[in-house]
Design a protein around this motif. Structure first.
Motif, PDB file in Angstrom:
ATOM      1  N   MET A 128     -27.042   7.325  18.498  1.00  0.00           N
ATOM      2  CA  MET A 128     -26.044   8.114  17.780  1.00  0.00           C
ATOM      3  C   MET A 128     -24.643   7.547  18.023  1.00  0.00           C
ATOM      4  O   MET A 128     -23.850   7.390  17.110  1.00  0.00           O
ATOM      5  N   MET A 129     -24.363   7.196  19.290  1.00  0.00           N
ATOM      6  CA  MET A 129     -23.059   6.643  19.620  1.00  0.00           C
ATOM      7  C   MET A 129     -22.844   5.299  18.924  1.00  0.00           C
ATOM      8  O   MET A 129     -21.753   4.999  18.457  1.00  0.00           O
ATOM      9  N   LEU A 130     -23.932   4.481  18.826  1.00  0.00           N
ATOM     10  CA  LEU A 130     -23.840   3.180  18.166  1.00  0.00           C
ATOM     11  C   LEU A 130     -23.498   3.340  16.692  1.00  0.00           C
ATOM     12  O   LEU A 130     -22.661   2.630  16.148  1.00  0.00           O
ATOM     13  N   VAL A 131     -24.131   4.303  16.035  1.00  0.00           N
ATOM     14  CA  VAL A 131     -23.858   4.570  14.615  1.00  0.00           C
ATOM     15  C   VAL A 131     -22.422   5.014  14.430  1.00  0.00           C
ATOM     16  O   VAL A 131     -21.724   4.578  13.508  1.00  0.00           O
ATOM     17  N   LEU A 132     -21.942   5.882  15.316  1.00  0.00           N
ATOM     18  CA  LEU A 132     -20.581   6.388  15.216  1.00  0.00           C
ATOM     19  C   LEU A 132     -19.573   5.261  15.412  1.00  0.00           C
ATOM     20  O   LEU A 132     -18.585   5.154  14.686  1.00  0.00           O
ATOM     21  N   THR A 133     -19.853   4.382  16.381  1.00  0.00           N
ATOM     22  CA  THR A 133     -18.956   3.261  16.641  1.00  0.00           C
ATOM     23  C   THR A 133     -18.895   2.314  15.451  1.00  0.00           C
ATOM     24  O   THR A 133     -17.823   1.861  15.036  1.00  0.00           O
ATOM     25  N   ALA A 134     -20.058   2.020  14.851  1.00  0.00           N
ATOM     26  CA  ALA A 134     -20.088   1.147  13.675  1.00  0.00           C
ATOM     27  C   ALA A 134     -19.335   1.753  12.523  1.00  0.00           C
ATOM     28  O   ALA A 134     -18.610   1.074  11.795  1.00  0.00           O
ATOM     29  N   SER A 135     -19.491   3.069  12.336  1.00  0.00           N
ATOM     30  CA  SER A 135     -18.803   3.755  11.245  1.00  0.00           C
ATOM     31  C   SER A 135     -17.297   3.695  11.427  1.00  0.00           C
ATOM     32  O   SER A 135     -16.543   3.475  10.485  1.00  0.00           O
ATOM     33  N   MET A 136     -16.855   3.870  12.677  1.00  0.00           N
ATOM     34  CA  MET A 136     -15.420   3.816  12.953  1.00  0.00           C
ATOM     35  C   MET A 136     -14.872   2.422  12.684  1.00  0.00           C
ATOM     36  O   MET A 136     -13.770   2.257  12.170  1.00  0.00           O
ATOM     37  N   ALA A 137     -15.678   1.386  13.020  1.00  0.00           N
ATOM     38  CA  ALA A 137     -15.225   0.008  12.804  1.00  0.00           C
ATOM     39  C   ALA A 137     -15.077  -0.293  11.328  1.00  0.00           C
ATOM     40  O   ALA A 137     -14.137  -0.941  10.899  1.00  0.00           O
ATOM     41  N   ILE A 138     -16.036   0.201  10.526  1.00  0.00           N
ATOM     42  CA  ILE A 138     -15.998  -0.052   9.090  1.00  0.00           C
ATOM     43  C   ILE A 138     -14.786   0.607   8.450  1.00  0.00           C
ATOM     44  O   ILE A 138     -14.158   0.058   7.560  1.00  0.00           O
ATOM     45  N   SER A 139     -14.430   1.806   8.910  1.00  0.00           N
ATOM     46  CA  SER A 139     -13.359   2.566   8.283  1.00  0.00           C
ATOM     47  C   SER A 139     -12.013   2.366   8.968  1.00  0.00           C
ATOM     48  O   SER A 139     -11.074   3.085   8.693  1.00  0.00           O
ATOM     49  N   ALA A 140     -11.932   1.399   9.884  1.00  0.00           N
ATOM     50  CA  ALA A 140     -10.673   1.162  10.582  1.00  0.00           C
ATOM     51  C   ALA A 140      -9.591   0.764   9.583  1.00  0.00           C
ATOM     52  O   ALA A 140      -9.831  -0.046   8.683  1.00  0.00           O
ATOM     53  N   PRO A 141      -8.403   1.335   9.705  1.00  0.00           N
ATOM     54  CA  PRO A 141      -7.315   0.990   8.788  1.00  0.00           C
ATOM     55  C   PRO A 141      -6.970  -0.495   8.845  1.00  0.00           C
ATOM     56  O   PRO A 141      -7.140  -1.158   9.868  1.00  0.00           O
ATOM     57  N   ILE A 142      -6.497  -1.015   7.719  1.00  0.00           N
ATOM     58  CA  ILE A 142      -6.101  -2.409   7.600  1.00  0.00           C
ATOM     59  C   ILE A 142      -4.588  -2.444   7.417  1.00  0.00           C
ATOM     60  O   ILE A 142      -4.040  -1.743   6.563  1.00  0.00           O
ATOM     61  N   SER A 143      -3.927  -3.253   8.208  1.00  0.00           N
ATOM     62  CA  SER A 143      -2.471  -3.370   8.115  1.00  0.00           C
ATOM     63  C   SER A 143      -2.111  -4.845   8.010  1.00  0.00           C
ATOM     64  O   SER A 143      -2.503  -5.654   8.862  1.00  0.00           O
ATOM     65  N   VAL A 144      -1.401  -5.215   6.948  1.00  0.00           N
ATOM     66  CA  VAL A 144      -1.018  -6.609   6.737  1.00  0.00           C
ATOM     67  C   VAL A 144       0.461  -6.688   6.378  1.00  0.00           C
ATOM     68  O   VAL A 144       1.049  -5.725   5.880  1.00  0.00           O
ATOM     69  N   VAL A 145       1.049  -7.833   6.651  1.00  0.00           N
ATOM     70  CA  VAL A 145       2.388  -8.149   6.172  1.00  0.00           C
ATOM     71  C   VAL A 145       2.218  -9.159   5.041  1.00  0.00           C
ATOM     72  O   VAL A 145       1.628 -10.225   5.236  1.00  0.00           O
ATOM     73  N   ASP A 146       2.697  -8.812   3.853  1.00  0.00           N
ATOM     74  CA  ASP A 146       2.440  -9.663   2.693  1.00  0.00           C
ATOM     75  C   ASP A 146       3.499 -10.746   2.531  1.00  0.00           C
ATOM     76  O   ASP A 146       4.392 -10.906   3.383  1.00  0.00           O
ATOM     77  N   GLY A 147       3.419 -11.476   1.437  1.00  0.00           N
ATOM     78  CA  GLY A 147       4.316 -12.594   1.208  1.00  0.00           C
ATOM     79  C   GLY A 147       5.762 -12.211   0.990  1.00  0.00           C
ATOM     80  O   GLY A 147       6.646 -13.074   1.056  1.00  0.00           O
ATOM     81  N   SER A 148       6.032 -10.950   0.743  1.00  0.00           N
ATOM     82  CA  SER A 148       7.411 -10.485   0.581  1.00  0.00           C
ATOM     83  C   SER A 148       7.987  -9.957   1.884  1.00  0.00           C
ATOM     84  O   SER A 148       9.144  -9.553   1.938  1.00  0.00           O
ATOM     85  N   GLY A 149       7.158  -9.960   2.932  1.00  0.00           N
ATOM     86  CA  GLY A 149       7.610  -9.447   4.222  1.00  0.00           C
ATOM     87  C   GLY A 149       7.382  -7.965   4.418  1.00  0.00           C
ATOM     88  O   GLY A 149       7.768  -7.412   5.455  1.00  0.00           O
ATOM     89  N   HIS A 150       6.743  -7.308   3.440  1.00  0.00           N
ATOM     90  CA  HIS A 150       6.480  -5.878   3.542  1.00  0.00           C
ATOM     91  C   HIS A 150       5.123  -5.624   4.191  1.00  0.00           C
ATOM     92  O   HIS A 150       4.170  -6.370   3.981  1.00  0.00           O
ATOM     93  N   ARG A 151       5.063  -4.567   4.960  1.00  0.00           N
ATOM     94  CA  ARG A 151       3.795  -4.163   5.555  1.00  0.00           C
ATOM     95  C   ARG A 151       3.073  -3.207   4.604  1.00  0.00           C
ATOM     96  O   ARG A 151       3.674  -2.266   4.088  1.00  0.00           O
ATOM     97  N   VAL A 152       1.799  -3.496   4.386  1.00  0.00           N
ATOM     98  CA  VAL A 152       0.969  -2.666   3.514  1.00  0.00           C
ATOM     99  C   VAL A 152      -0.253  -2.233   4.320  1.00  0.00           C
ATOM    100  O   VAL A 152      -0.866  -3.043   5.010  1.00  0.00           O
ATOM    101  N   GLU A 153      -0.576  -0.965   4.232  1.00  0.00           N
ATOM    102  CA  GLU A 153      -1.705  -0.426   4.986  1.00  0.00           C
ATOM    103  C   GLU A 153      -2.746   0.164   4.053  1.00  0.00           C
ATOM    104  O   GLU A 153      -2.412   0.846   3.080  1.00  0.00           O
TER     105      GLU A 153
END
Length: 283
Positions: free
Chosen positions: A1-26
């Motif tokens: 159960m814990m393994l499934v929960l951990t995998a689910s959290m990893a899949i849905s982890a937020p993505i944060s990037v800085v794009d070519g204009s210098g802006h951060r997009v999440e």
């Protein structure tokens, strides 16, 4: 159960990037419905294994062939906001140097996430591949593609030698070339040639015939995008070293103008032209 929960959290982890204009997009999760506002963005999404995420494209997004069936939203300079909204994208990927910023801000005003990619440098190509992989959850394939690009680029670097003057004809009427503040301009230097208009502030400066005659290029390079007859038009100017040496080369526009993995095919052809001219200059 814990393994499934951990995998689910990893899949849905937020993505944060800085794009070519210098802006951060999440993003809260990898994008599943993407509108791509430049042909190279479409091609690069396919390269990282995310072509099936594209729900909207602009005109001339024709590679690979599968891209041709994706709904059109306009062209890179003018796209239809209503059409884009109707596609319900969770991400719009834009060309920072080419798409109209006012229209991009309008899309953001409707609540859409917009990532702007810059493509003025050769290194931006593998960087953008990695960024697209991150945004769409295909990091592993993106890393493979980016690393392969960088390895091939290193292998393409020609040996040092004579530095011929290369005039790159971007367009015919008006006569346009490129500066060093452009992807092709950097490629010219990479291949060991000198761009006589490299210090111009514009990425695609307009020049006169007299200016080209004055710099006396050793080779002239253009593409099939300019159309037939461009070489014949230069051949009447026998004062040019490029004409006297028969050094008028035509490249495939999509290979040298689009910042994608195929760009290296264009760079290879460009470098081969420079090496060829070096040999001709020795005769």
């Amino acid at each position: 159960m814990m393994l499934v929960l951990t995998a689910s959290m990893a899949i849905s982890a937020p993505i944060s990037v800085v794009d070519g204009s210098g802006h951060r997009v999440e993003l809260q999760q990898p994008a599943r419905r993407v509108v791509a506002l430049a042909p190279d963005i479409v091609e690069n999404l396919y390269a990282v294994g995310s072509g099936d995420r594209i729900v909207g494209r602009v005109s001339y997004s024709d590679y690979p062939d599968a891209a041709r069936s994706i709904p059109l939203v306009g062209d890179y300079q003018r796209f239809n906001t209503e059409t884009i909204l109707s596609l319900r994208p969770d991400l719009v990927i834009a060309w920072f140097e080419g798409n109209p910023q006012a229209q991009l801000r309008t899309l953001e005003g409707f609540g859409l996430k917009v990532v702007r990619l810059s493509s003025k440098r050769i290194q931006s190509i593998p960087d953008n591949l990695r960024l697209l992989g991150q945004l769409t959850g295909n990091d592993a394939q993106a890393q493979v593609q980016a690393s392969a690009f960088e390895a091939r680029l290193r292998a393409l670097k020609p040996e040092a030698g004579a530095v011929p003057t290369l005039f790159y004809q971007l367009w015919d009427n008006p006569l346009l070339t490129v500066s060093d503040d452009a992807l092709i301009g950097e490629a010219i230097g990479f291949c060991g040639a000198r761009n006589p208009f490299g210090d111009r502030p514009e990425a695609a400066p307009q020049v006169s015939l007299e200016a080209v005659l004055a710099v006396a290029p050793d080779l002239i390079v253009s593409t099939d995008e300019v159309g037939g007859g461009w070489q014949e038009r230069w051949e009447s100017w026998s004062v040019l070293p490029a004409v006297r040496n028969g050094a008028l080369y035509s490249l495939h526009a999509d290979l040298i103008h689009r910042p994608t993995p195929r760009f290296l095919d264009g760079v290879q052809a460009l470098c081969e032209a420079v090496v060829d001219v070096r040999q001709r200059m020795k005769r």
